[in-house]
Design an enzyme around this catalytic site. Structure first.
Site, PDB file in Angstrom:
ATOM      1  N   ARG A 180     -36.779  -8.792  37.467  1.00  0.00           N
ATOM      2  CA  ARG A 180     -36.316  -7.426  37.737  1.00  0.00           C
ATOM      3  C   ARG A 180     -37.399  -6.439  37.358  1.00  0.00           C
ATOM      4  O   ARG A 180     -38.157  -6.665  36.409  1.00  0.00           O
ATOM      5  CB  ARG A 180     -35.081  -7.096  36.879  1.00  0.00           C
ATOM      6  CG  ARG A 180     -33.830  -7.817  37.264  1.00  0.00           C
ATOM      7  CD  ARG A 180     -32.644  -7.306  36.443  1.00  0.00           C
ATOM      8  NE  ARG A 180     -32.885  -7.372  35.016  1.00  0.00           N
ATOM      9  CZ  ARG A 180     -32.255  -6.622  34.118  1.00  0.00           C
ATOM     10  NH1 ARG A 180     -31.377  -5.719  34.487  1.00  0.00           N
ATOM     11  NH2 ARG A 180     -32.511  -6.759  32.835  1.00  0.00           N
TER      12      ARG A 180
ATOM     13  N   SER B   3     -39.510 -14.305  29.110  1.00  0.00           N
ATOM     14  CA  SER B   3     -38.612 -15.222  28.391  1.00  0.00           C
ATOM     15  C   SER B   3     -39.054 -16.680  28.493  1.00  0.00           C
ATOM     16  O   SER B   3     -38.322 -17.547  28.963  1.00  0.00           O
ATOM     17  CB  SER B   3     -37.180 -15.040  28.899  1.00  0.00           C
ATOM     18  OG  SER B   3     -36.781 -13.709  28.695  1.00  0.00           O
TER      19      SER B   3
ATOM     20  N   ASP C  25     -35.844 -11.023  25.158  1.00  0.00           N
ATOM     21  CA  ASP C  25     -34.576 -10.315  25.340  1.00  0.00           C
ATOM     22  C   ASP C  25     -33.879  -9.972  24.024  1.00  0.00           C
ATOM     23  O   ASP C  25     -33.202  -8.952  23.914  1.00  0.00           O
ATOM     24  CB  ASP C  25     -33.631 -11.110  26.258  1.00  0.00           C
ATOM     25  CG  ASP C  25     -33.366 -12.528  25.762  1.00  0.00           C
ATOM     26  OD1 ASP C  25     -34.013 -12.956  24.796  1.00  0.00           O
ATOM     27  OD2 ASP C  25     -32.505 -13.204  26.349  1.00  0.00           O
TER      28      ASP C  25
END
Length: 498
Positions: free
Chosen positions: A108, A177, A230
């Site tokens: 994203r 991540s 995150d």
């Protein structure tokens, strides 16, 4: 009565007795099987029990491992990674910031405008893209060029009044991540790819440098201000809205925790102490293990057959990836040893991970009088169509045992962090509020899990202390949290402050 009639009566009576004996034997066999199934269930409930005394030992073990991990590299199962983030957002940040969230086969790009204390986050916008399979194995240059191409197109859609001030670069928070060895706030080398990626020439390289080179090739004038994961993004988001936020926990498909440590309490820290006196630590708590964890035969089997045996033991007991699988394994044993679903084991039940945690939570939280939802889940997922009410009740009991254990262990982990920070007691009547930001679908959508976690914290800390401990849902740490960290580590901060 003639001899023939007497003979017939004797034969008929014998037949009735034989049939009755068969029925009795069948019932005894059935009740024996049912007793065996219930014995398996009771044994499981007992083995994964979490009495408060055991949870206190787990919390103490977490604190001990935290100390060991901060003392030296490799000193603990907890990596206790230094994030190089010493300035969390204050809420005063202003301006236009971007984030790139690369966490798997999708990525994203986000844009936010920060309006300071009055307006906070204004007009967040984002776009999601999927990565073509061939780019997951091709080359570092091809992957990052593709990502930057999408990012550049997104930047080109900036609306009126959204541009950065003349002479200034756009700044970006990069959520990556995958396992990284962080070397500064905005640099880190890739340890290994996971989640289906396998690009050899990226391993050992600085992922920020790879992204920056791709931006230069595309003529995109943008600086990566922060490389984060995150969990740290969730902590940043929590702190932005509430300055009492001291830790963040992810309870979703996977699990992790990060918290704010006093810089002088990190023996392995080699550099100058940061001005703020604080440092965010990425615990990687999924890898926690202790002899006090209530592991069952099903957990051991799941671990042995997993892709990472001996690793991520805590994660395998509390995260959404694994809870449904533990339930499946218990049902499998009941089917094999107690003919729980009839004389044959349902073929679908033998498929690992077929029972997902969202399905397990739906069964656990079924409030219909005849547990209709449990019946339909068994039919839809496992193709078991003839389940009785007592079978359904037994299945709900298994779900309960797995979820409650996970929630109570999560609470014990949080208490371990509070103990490390000296926030598990009230000192001289002084009441300091401690906010834990939590993100992840398991916590957000599994009501019984969430409620049990909260009530267990109260049980462990006592009424007085728990009044000052707040568990707060904090969404989108990997997106908005990363953009907030770009803002709190902007190269223009000192210019604005002076």
């Amino acid at each position: 009565m003639g001899r023939v009639a007497v003979g017939a009566a004797v034969v008929a009576a014998a037949a009735v007795c034989a049939a009755a004996a068969l029925v009795v034997r069948h019932r005894m066999r059935c009740s024996g099987k049912w007793a065996r199934a219930i014995a398996i269930l009771k044994d499981f409930e007992e083995t994964c029990g979490t009495p408060i005394s055991k949870l206190r030992l787990v919390a103490d073990a977490m604190t001990v491992e935290m100390h060991a991990g901060l003392a030296s590299e490799g000193g603990s199962k907890l990596k206790m990674i230094i994030s190089y983030i010493d300035n969390l957002p204050t809420g005063d940040e202003k301006g236009l910031f971007y984030a790139l969230d690369l966490g798997g086969t999708n990525f994203r790009v986000l844009r936010i405008v920060l309006g300071g204390k009055e307006n906070h986050v204004i007009k967040p916008e984002f776009e999601e893209f999927s990565i073509p399979p061939h780019l997951m194995t091709e080359s570092s240059e091809a992957l990052f060029d593709y990502i930057v191409q999408a990012l550049a197109k997104f930047v080109a859609t900036e609306g009126e009044g959204l541009h950065v001030s003349p002479g200034r670069q756009r700044e970006l928070g990069f959520t990556f991540s995958f396992p990284v060895r962080q070397t500064s706030i905005s640099s880190g080398t890739l340890i290994k790819w996971t989640k289906g990626f396998s690009i050899e020439d990226t391993v050992g390289q600085d992922v920020v440098a790879e992204l920056t080179k791709a931006m230069e090739r595309a003529g995109l004038d943008m600086r990566v201000a922060a490389l984060v994961n995150d969990t740290i993004g969730t902590l940043a988001g929590g702190r932005y809205y509430d300055q009492d936020t001291i830790a963040a926990v992810i309870l979703g498909t996977g699990t992790n925790a990060a918290y704010v440590e006093r810089a002088h309490a990190i023996p392995k820290w080699q550099g100058l102490l940061p001005k703020s006196g604080e440092m965010v630590i990425n615990m990687e708590w999924g890898n926690f293990r202790s002899s006090h964890l209530p592991l069952t035969e099903y957990d051991h089997a799941l671990d042995v057959e997993s892709l990472n045996p001996g690793e991520q033991i805590f994660e395998k007991m509390i995260s959404g990836m694994y809870l449904g699988e533990v339930v499946r394994r218990v049902l499998c044993k009941m089917a094999e040893e107690a003919a729980f679903f009839g004389d044959t084991v349902p073929p679908k039940l033998k498929i690992p991970f077929i029972l997902r945690t969202p399905d397990m939570s739906a069964m656990h939280e079924d409030t219909t009088p005849d547990l209709k939802l449990v019946g339909s889940k068994l039919k839809d997922i496992l193709e078991i169509s003839n389940s009785s009410l007592k079978m359904r009740k037994a299945i709900v009991a298994i779900c309960e045992a797995v979820a409650i254990r996970g929630a109570r262990l999560s609470a014990a982990g949080i208490v371990g962090i509070l103990k490390k920070l000296g926030r598990d007691t009230v000192k001289d009547g002084e009441k300091q509020k401690s906010v834990i930001a939590v993100d992840g679908g398991l916590f957000e959508h599994y009501t019984k899990f969430r409620e049990c976690l909260r009530s267990t914290l109260k049980e462990l800390l006592g009424e007085e202390v728990s009044e000052n401990i707040v568990i707060k849902l904090s969404n989108d740490g990997s997106g908005i949290g990363a953009a907030l960290l770009a803002a709190s580590h902007s190269q223009y901060l000192e210019v604005e402050e002076s």
